[in-house]
Design a protein around this motif. Structure first.
Motif, PDB file in Angstrom:
ATOM      1  N   LEU A 111       0.838  -1.203   0.000  1.00 52.52           N
ATOM      2  CA  LEU A 111       0.000   0.000   0.000  1.00 52.52           C
ATOM      3  C   LEU A 111       0.873   1.253   0.000  1.00 52.52           C
ATOM      4  N   LYS A 112       1.870   1.231   0.863  1.00 55.89           N
ATOM      5  CA  LYS A 112       2.770   2.397   0.970  1.00 55.89           C
ATOM      6  C   LYS A 112       3.556   2.588  -0.326  1.00 55.89           C
ATOM      7  N   ARG A 113       3.926   1.447  -0.956  1.00 54.96           N
ATOM      8  CA  ARG A 113       4.667   1.507  -2.219  1.00 54.96           C
ATOM      9  C   ARG A 113       3.801   2.213  -3.268  1.00 54.96           C
ATOM     10  N   ARG A 114       2.516   1.832  -3.294  1.00 53.92           N
ATOM     11  CA  ARG A 114       1.627   2.436  -4.287  1.00 53.92           C
ATOM     12  C   ARG A 114       1.443   3.935  -4.021  1.00 53.92           C
ATOM     13  N   GLU A 115       1.331   4.281  -2.739  1.00 52.61           N
ATOM     14  CA  GLU A 115       1.185   5.707  -2.389  1.00 52.61           C
ATOM     15  C   GLU A 115       2.411   6.511  -2.811  1.00 52.61           C
ATOM     16  N   LEU A 116       3.593   5.890  -2.626  1.00 60.21           N
ATOM     17  CA  LEU A 116       4.837   6.579  -3.021  1.00 60.21           C
ATOM     18  C   LEU A 116       4.846   6.799  -4.539  1.00 60.21           C
ATOM     19  N   GLU A 130       2.312   7.052  -6.519  1.00 59.97           N
ATOM     20  CA  GLU A 130       1.342   8.108  -6.848  1.00 59.97           C
ATOM     21  C   GLU A 130       1.950   9.485  -6.566  1.00 59.97           C
ATOM     22  N   GLN A 131       2.688   9.565  -5.474  1.00 57.30           N
ATOM     23  CA  GLN A 131       3.352  10.832  -5.128  1.00 57.30           C
ATOM     24  C   GLN A 131       4.384  11.215  -6.201  1.00 57.30           C
ATOM     25  N   LEU A 132       5.141  10.227  -6.670  1.00 56.45           N
ATOM     26  CA  LEU A 132       6.166  10.494  -7.699  1.00 56.45           C
ATOM     27  C   LEU A 132       5.500  10.968  -8.992  1.00 56.45           C
ATOM     28  N   HIS A 133       4.357  10.371  -9.297  1.00 54.37           N
ATOM     29  CA  HIS A 133       3.607  10.780 -10.487  1.00 54.37           C
ATOM     30  C   HIS A 133       3.163  12.240 -10.343  1.00 54.37           C
ATOM     31  N   ARG A 134       2.652  12.591  -9.143  1.00 60.15           N
ATOM     32  CA  ARG A 134       2.237  13.990  -8.901  1.00 60.15           C
ATOM     33  C   ARG A 134       3.426  14.933  -8.993  1.00 60.15           C
ATOM     34  N   LEU A 135       4.610  14.434  -8.639  1.00 62.99           N
ATOM     35  CA  LEU A 135       5.818  15.275  -8.680  1.00 62.99           C
ATOM     36  C   LEU A 135       6.377  15.408 -10.103  1.00 62.99           C
ATOM     37  N   GLY A 136       5.730  14.740 -11.067  1.00 63.18           N
ATOM     38  CA  GLY A 136       6.103  14.979 -12.467  1.00 63.18           C
ATOM     39  C   GLY A 136       6.730  13.802 -13.195  1.00 63.18           C
TER      40      GLY A 136
END
Ligand code: SAM
Length: 217
Positions: free
Chosen positions: A8-13, A15-21
């Motif tokens: 779950l945490k891996r997926r959240e990370l 998603e965060q990287l995607h938001r960061l560009g």
């Protein structure tokens, strides 16, 4: 921490990287597959999916996930590419490159790290050719490479590394002083009149451990 929680945490990370560009789907997919918690010591496992660098053995670090994603995206890895990594460290970046179906070669100057990374990558069935040596000189025997990624900060772009690039090969390397480095992307091209040229672009500033050795510090 249970396995599902890591997932779950891996997926959240990711998603965060995607938001960061980070846009490259293969990079995001690889980061969503490789279990970063296996590449750090017991005491750091709970921080494995924070977007931070973490300590590993021999006073070195596993780079920040955003940095890894950014550099890997710049490397523009295609299936079957032959990629050299300088600075094996924990072996995590090498595993990411394997997940992208590259042929991966990795050089680490510290024996303790080289041995540990090899054992872990073997255990996880990642086929990486590893040697313990000064990677600032590349790995001539297996050159030329389609891509070279240097995961330590260098005072300059080592000539050995650009020499070991294929035509259309890419080199991604942090270059600067000891405290801060700018990410440099070099592409080797052949001009219409058959001359070899190195096209250089600069990206963001990052902070890496130093690239020591003959063509490093
Ligand atoms: N890529 C690694 C990972 O995924 O864990 C992180 C690498 S760490 C930021 C940088 C590594 O570069 C260190 O392990 C360091 O020992 C190594 N290094 C520094 N100079 C080197 C050289 N000349 N040749 C090979 N490795 C070197």
């Amino acid at each position: 921490m249970g396995l599902n929680l890591y997932g779950l945490k891996r997926r959240e990370l990711v998603e965060q990287l995607h938001r960061l560009g980070i846009k490259d789907k293969n990079v995001l997919k690889a980061l969503n597959t490789v279990k970063r918690e296996l590449f750090v010591g017991e005491e750091f496992k709970r921080f494995a999916y924070d977007n931070n660098a973490l300590p590993i053995s021999s006073n070195q670090t596993i780079s920040q996930p955003y940095t890894i994603a950014f550099m890997t995206e710049l490397l523009a890895v295609k299936k079957g590419d032959s990629i050299l990594e300088v600075g094996t460290g924990s072996g995590y970046q090498a595993a990411i490159l394997c997940e992208m179906d590259a042929d991966v070669y990795s050089v680490e100057r510290l024996e303790e790290l080289s041995v540990q990374a090899k054992a872990l990558l073997d255990k996880l069935n990642y086929k990486v050719k590893i040697k313990c040596d000064d990677g600032s000189m590349g790995w001539k025997e297996y050159s030329p490479f389609d891509g070279i990624i240097v995961t330590a900060g260098s005072p300059k772009v080592p000539k050995s590394l650009t020499d070991q690039l294929n035509i259309n090969g890419r080199l991604v390397i942090p270059v600067g002083d000891r405290s801060s480095q700018r990410l440099i992307h070099v592409r080797k091209v052949k001009t219409k009149d058959n001359k070899i040229k190195l096209l250089k672009d600069q990206y963001k500033d990052f902070r890496f451990v130093p690239l020591l050795g003959e063509e490093g510090w």
